[in-house]
Design a protein around this motif. Sequence first.
Motif, mmCIF file in Angstrom:
data_model
loop_
_atom_site.group_PDB
_atom_site.id
_atom_site.type_symbol
_atom_site.label_atom_id
_atom_site.label_comp_id
_atom_site.label_asym_id
_atom_site.label_seq_id
_atom_site.Cartn_x
_atom_site.Cartn_y
_atom_site.Cartn_z
ATOM 1 N N LEU A 1 7.910 9.622 -2.171
ATOM 2 C CA LEU A 1 7.331 8.691 -3.134
ATOM 3 C C LEU A 1 5.982 8.163 -2.665
ATOM 4 C CD1 LEU A 1 10.530 6.782 -4.283
ATOM 5 C CD2 LEU A 1 9.332 8.679 -5.387
ATOM 6 N N THR A 2 5.801 8.049 -1.359
ATOM 7 C CA THR A 2 4.492 7.639 -0.849
ATOM 8 C C THR A 2 3.441 8.685 -1.184
ATOM 9 O OG1 THR A 2 5.458 6.361 0.971
ATOM 10 C CG2 THR A 2 3.176 7.086 1.245
ATOM 11 N N ALA A 3 3.773 9.957 -0.967
ATOM 12 C CA ALA A 3 2.836 11.042 -1.283
ATOM 13 C C ALA A 3 2.560 11.096 -2.780
ATOM 14 C CB ALA A 3 3.394 12.379 -0.797
ATOM 15 N N GLY A 4 3.598 10.934 -3.599
ATOM 16 C CA GLY A 4 3.409 10.952 -5.046
ATOM 17 C C GLY A 4 2.573 9.791 -5.541
ATOM 18 N N SER A 5 2.787 8.630 -4.950
ATOM 19 C CA SER A 5 2.010 7.453 -5.349
ATOM 20 C C SER A 5 0.533 7.626 -5.005
ATOM 21 C CB SER A 5 2.558 6.207 -4.654
ATOM 22 O OG SER A 5 3.874 5.932 -5.069
ATOM 23 N N LEU A 6 0.276 8.219 -3.853
ATOM 24 C CA LEU A 6 -1.113 8.454 -3.466
ATOM 25 C C LEU A 6 -1.782 9.416 -4.444
ATOM 26 C CD1 LEU A 6 -3.441 8.038 -1.542
ATOM 27 C CD2 LEU A 6 -2.468 9.793 -0.050
ATOM 28 N N LEU A 7 -1.057 10.468 -4.824
ATOM 29 C CA LEU A 7 -1.600 11.417 -5.807
ATOM 30 C C LEU A 7 -1.860 10.709 -7.135
ATOM 31 C CD1 LEU A 7 -2.302 14.247 -6.851
ATOM 32 C CD2 LEU A 7 0.146 14.580 -7.325
ATOM 33 N N GLY A 8 -0.901 9.901 -7.583
ATOM 34 C CA GLY A 8 -1.090 9.186 -8.837
ATOM 35 C C GLY A 8 -2.297 8.274 -8.811
ATOM 36 N N GLN A 9 -2.494 7.612 -7.688
ATOM 37 C CA GLN A 9 -3.625 6.696 -7.570
ATOM 38 C C GLN A 9 -4.954 7.443 -7.584
ATOM 39 O OE1 GLN A 9 -3.148 3.644 -7.913
ATOM 40 N NE2 GLN A 9 -4.576 2.362 -6.792
ATOM 41 N N ILE B 1 5.276 8.112 -13.993
ATOM 42 C CA ILE B 1 6.591 8.041 -14.631
ATOM 43 C C ILE B 1 7.668 8.590 -13.697
ATOM 44 C CG2 ILE B 1 8.018 9.001 -16.481
ATOM 45 C CD1 ILE B 1 5.518 8.778 -18.307
ATOM 46 N N VAL B 2 7.403 9.751 -13.087
ATOM 47 C CA VAL B 2 8.358 10.350 -12.153
ATOM 48 C C VAL B 2 8.557 9.454 -10.931
ATOM 49 C CG1 VAL B 2 8.776 12.297 -10.603
ATOM 50 C CG2 VAL B 2 7.860 12.705 -12.892
ATOM 51 N N VAL B 3 7.454 9.027 -10.338
ATOM 52 C CA VAL B 3 7.519 8.213 -9.121
ATOM 53 C C VAL B 3 8.219 6.883 -9.385
ATOM 54 C CG1 VAL B 3 6.090 6.897 -7.498
ATOM 55 C CG2 VAL B 3 5.543 9.284 -7.992
ATOM 56 N N ASP B 4 7.856 6.222 -10.462
ATOM 57 C CA ASP B 4 8.417 4.896 -10.741
ATOM 58 C C ASP B 4 9.916 4.964 -11.025
ATOM 59 O OD1 ASP B 4 5.915 3.863 -10.371
ATOM 60 O OD2 ASP B 4 5.445 3.665 -12.496
ATOM 61 N N LEU B 5 10.358 6.015 -11.703
ATOM 62 C CA LEU B 5 11.787 6.175 -11.953
ATOM 63 C C LEU B 5 12.566 6.271 -10.641
ATOM 64 C CD1 LEU B 5 11.855 8.667 -14.975
ATOM 65 C CD2 LEU B 5 12.858 6.381 -14.934
ATOM 66 N N LEU B 6 12.047 7.044 -9.700
ATOM 67 C CA LEU B 6 12.722 7.202 -8.411
ATOM 68 C C LEU B 6 12.633 5.932 -7.572
ATOM 69 C CD1 LEU B 6 11.602 10.843 -7.537
ATOM 70 C CD2 LEU B 6 13.845 10.086 -8.329
ATOM 71 N N TYR B 7 11.520 5.221 -7.699
ATOM 72 C CA TYR B 7 11.362 3.980 -6.942
ATOM 73 C C TYR B 7 12.402 2.931 -7.349
ATOM 74 C CZ TYR B 7 7.181 4.359 -4.015
ATOM 75 O OH TYR B 7 6.296 4.669 -3.014
ATOM 76 N N ILE B 8 12.826 2.947 -8.596
ATOM 77 C CA ILE B 8 13.826 1.970 -9.036
ATOM 78 C C ILE B 8 15.069 2.052 -8.156
ATOM 79 C CG2 ILE B 8 15.360 1.288 -10.910
ATOM 80 C CD1 ILE B 8 13.212 2.369 -12.863
ATOM 81 N N GLY B 9 15.561 3.277 -7.956
ATOM 82 C CA GLY B 9 16.735 3.466 -7.121
ATOM 83 C C GLY B 9 16.505 3.063 -5.680
ATOM 84 N N LEU B 10 15.325 3.376 -5.153
ATOM 85 C CA LEU B 10 15.025 3.036 -3.767
ATOM 86 C C LEU B 10 14.993 1.533 -3.557
ATOM 87 C CD1 LEU B 10 14.184 3.852 -0.898
ATOM 88 C CD2 LEU B 10 11.801 3.920 -1.700
ATOM 89 N N TYR B 11 14.387 0.810 -4.478
ATOM 90 C CA TYR B 11 14.273 -0.640 -4.307
ATOM 91 C C TYR B 11 15.609 -1.348 -4.546
ATOM 92 C CZ TYR B 11 9.276 0.151 -4.040
ATOM 93 O OH TYR B 11 8.035 0.583 -3.655
ATOM 94 N N VAL B 12 16.443 -0.790 -5.413
ATOM 95 C CA VAL B 12 17.792 -1.339 -5.561
ATOM 96 C C VAL B 12 18.550 -1.176 -4.243
ATOM 97 C CG1 VAL B 12 20.040 -1.013 -6.675
ATOM 98 C CG2 VAL B 12 17.948 -1.037 -8.058
ATOM 99 N N TYR B 13 18.419 -0.011 -3.635
ATOM 100 C CA TYR B 13 19.067 0.262 -2.346
ATOM 101 C C TYR B 13 18.573 -0.711 -1.278
ATOM 102 C CZ TYR B 13 20.173 2.705 2.008
ATOM 103 O OH TYR B 13 20.619 3.013 3.272
ATOM 104 N N LYS B 14 17.300 -1.059 -1.334
ATOM 105 C CA LYS B 14 16.708 -1.959 -0.341
ATOM 106 C C LYS B 14 16.854 -3.434 -0.721
ATOM 107 C CE LYS B 14 15.075 0.513 3.037
ATOM 108 N NZ LYS B 14 15.470 0.218 4.433
ATOM 109 N N ASN B 15 17.552 -3.684 -1.829
ATOM 110 C CA ASN B 15 17.795 -5.048 -2.314
ATOM 111 C C ASN B 15 16.504 -5.782 -2.680
ATOM 112 O OD1 ASN B 15 19.749 -6.966 -3.073
ATOM 113 N ND2 ASN B 15 19.386 -8.158 -1.221
ATOM 114 N N LEU B 16 15.486 -5.032 -3.067
ATOM 115 C CA LEU B 16 14.256 -5.612 -3.612
ATOM 116 C C LEU B 16 14.394 -5.569 -5.137
ATOM 117 C CD1 LEU B 16 11.617 -3.906 -1.278
ATOM 118 C CD2 LEU B 16 12.317 -6.307 -1.231
ATOM 119 N N MET B 17 15.289 -6.427 -5.639
ATOM 120 C CA MET B 17 15.703 -6.317 -7.031
ATOM 121 C C MET B 17 14.570 -6.612 -8.010
ATOM 122 S SD MET B 17 18.645 -5.209 -6.547
ATOM 123 C CE MET B 17 19.143 -5.126 -8.260
ATOM 124 N N LEU B 18 13.753 -7.614 -7.703
ATOM 125 C CA LEU B 18 12.643 -7.932 -8.598
ATOM 126 C C LEU B 18 11.646 -6.783 -8.647
ATOM 127 C CD1 LEU B 18 11.373 -10.020 -10.461
ATOM 128 C CD2 LEU B 18 10.161 -10.955 -8.481
#
Length: 209
Positions: free
Chosen positions: A131-139, A154-171
């Motif tokens: 996701l870091t590599a994808g975000s850099l490409l998107g930027q 769209i692809v990166v953000d969808l996957l980030y949702i799951g990662l941040y839920v796992y990390k308890n960064l709910m907001l």
Amino acid sequence: MNDPLLFLGFTTTPLELVSFLLALITVALNIRQNHWAWLFSIVSSALYAIVFFGARLYGDMSLQFVFVAVSVWGWYQWLHGGVAHQALKVSRLSDSGWGISVIAWLAGFVAIALFLKSFTDTDVPYMDGFLTAGSLLGQLLLSRKKLENWYVWIVVDLLYIGLYVYKNLMLTAVLYAVFVAMAAIGLRAWKKTLADAAQAEAVAASSRA
């Protein structure tokens, strides 16, 4: 700035909340092709670097510093990166541009994931690296006003949702769910910009004929 608080039913911190609001403003301005988006991007990225450090998301943390640098470059590109140093216009990637983008994403993923696995204590080196590599490409694509930046986000953000839920960064997970919707809106708005430009060019060409 790291004392827990409740916001919309989620446990967060003032720092994450401020970063959240600034990031929303950034994307909203990107959709409208307003160059002031880059200023909000710089501040939001700097604050999110602190948030991600606390969550041991070191790839994302490092990415924020890259975002700051790319945002400065992107700001200049939007204002002066077009023909004859005029404002940059929305355009599409060529076929070769697509190929280069995919290869760059995969190469970045391998390099970042290996680094994170070898030199940090993160527990999600592969997802963080991808996701870091994808975000850099998107930027980078956003900086050059390439329409395809919205597909990447769209692809990166969808996957980030799951990662941040796992990390308890709910907001932040909620933020990225909103980002998915905003990226879809941005894609539609930029497609309309391209269609309007093509129509105007066709009208101009017919008037010269």
